[in-house]
Design a protein around this motif. Structure first.
Motif, PDB file in Angstrom:
ATOM      1  N   UNK A  60     -99.594 -22.004 -49.105  1.00 36.29           N
ATOM      2  CA  UNK A  60     -98.584 -22.909 -49.652  1.00 36.29           C
ATOM      3  C   UNK A  60     -98.495 -24.168 -48.795  1.00 36.29           C
ATOM      4  N   UNK A  61     -97.978 -25.247 -49.359  1.00 40.88           N
ATOM      5  CA  UNK A  61     -97.950 -26.531 -48.646  1.00 40.88           C
ATOM      6  C   UNK A  61     -97.163 -26.499 -47.332  1.00 40.88           C
ATOM      7  N   UNK A  62     -96.110 -25.714 -47.267  1.00 35.58           N
ATOM      8  CA  UNK A  62     -95.328 -25.641 -46.029  1.00 35.58           C
ATOM      9  C   UNK A  62     -96.177 -25.105 -44.882  1.00 35.58           C
ATOM     10  N   UNK A  63     -96.969 -24.075 -45.158  1.00 38.68           N
ATOM     11  CA  UNK A  63     -97.840 -23.517 -44.120  1.00 38.68           C
ATOM     12  C   UNK A  63     -98.873 -24.537 -43.652  1.00 38.68           C
ATOM     13  N   UNK A  64     -99.409 -25.320 -44.579  1.00 37.40           N
ATOM     14  CA  UNK A  64    -100.402 -26.333 -44.214  1.00 37.40           C
ATOM     15  C   UNK A  64     -99.772 -27.378 -43.302  1.00 37.40           C
ATOM     16  N   UNK A  65     -98.587 -27.837 -43.642  1.00 38.89           N
ATOM     17  CA  UNK A  65     -97.897 -28.850 -42.830  1.00 38.89           C
ATOM     18  C   UNK A  65     -97.595 -28.294 -41.443  1.00 38.89           C
ATOM     19  N   UNK A  66     -97.053 -27.082 -41.381  1.00 40.24           N
ATOM     20  CA  UNK A  66     -96.732 -26.492 -40.078  1.00 40.24           C
ATOM     21  C   UNK A  66     -97.981 -26.238 -39.239  1.00 40.24           C
ATOM     22  N   UNK A  67     -99.004 -25.687 -39.870  1.00 35.35           N
ATOM     23  CA  UNK A  67    -100.242 -25.417 -39.138  1.00 35.35           C
ATOM     24  C   UNK A  67    -100.870 -26.673 -38.587  1.00 35.35           C
TER      25      UNK A  67
END
Length: 89
Positions: free
Chosen positions: A43-50
């Motif tokens: 999901x996009x949140x995981x991509x941003x955090x990673x």
């Protein structure tokens, strides 16, 4: 994608068998959302955090495997108690 794909299939299956669709739909929604925690690309949140923390794919899985297992376990227990009557039918 999983939710959009499987929801019509679940409705068709439950209509043709006479099963209540609620337990299956809730299980589908809970599983799709909980299992999406484990991978950075899910999901996009995981991509941003990673990307923000400079974490690669394998590192992200290492950090998220235990919270994902805990979340899935909690979901199984919660769903069982929510739909105990429907499951036993």
């Amino acid at each position: 994608v999983v939710i959009l794909t499987f929801t019509p299939i679940i409705f068709y299956f439950t209509q043709s068998t006479g099963i209540d669709p609620k337990p299956l739909l809730f299980s589908e929604f809970f599983a799709a959302n909980t299992f999406s925690m484990i991978f950075i690309i899910s999901n996009p949140t995981n991509v941003v955090l990673g990307n923000g923390f400079g974490i690669n794919f394998v590192e992200f899985v290492k950090y998220m495997i235990l919270p994902t297992i805990a979340g899935v376990s909690a979901n199984v227990i919660l769903l069982y108690f929510m739909f105990k009557k429907e499951i036993n039918q």
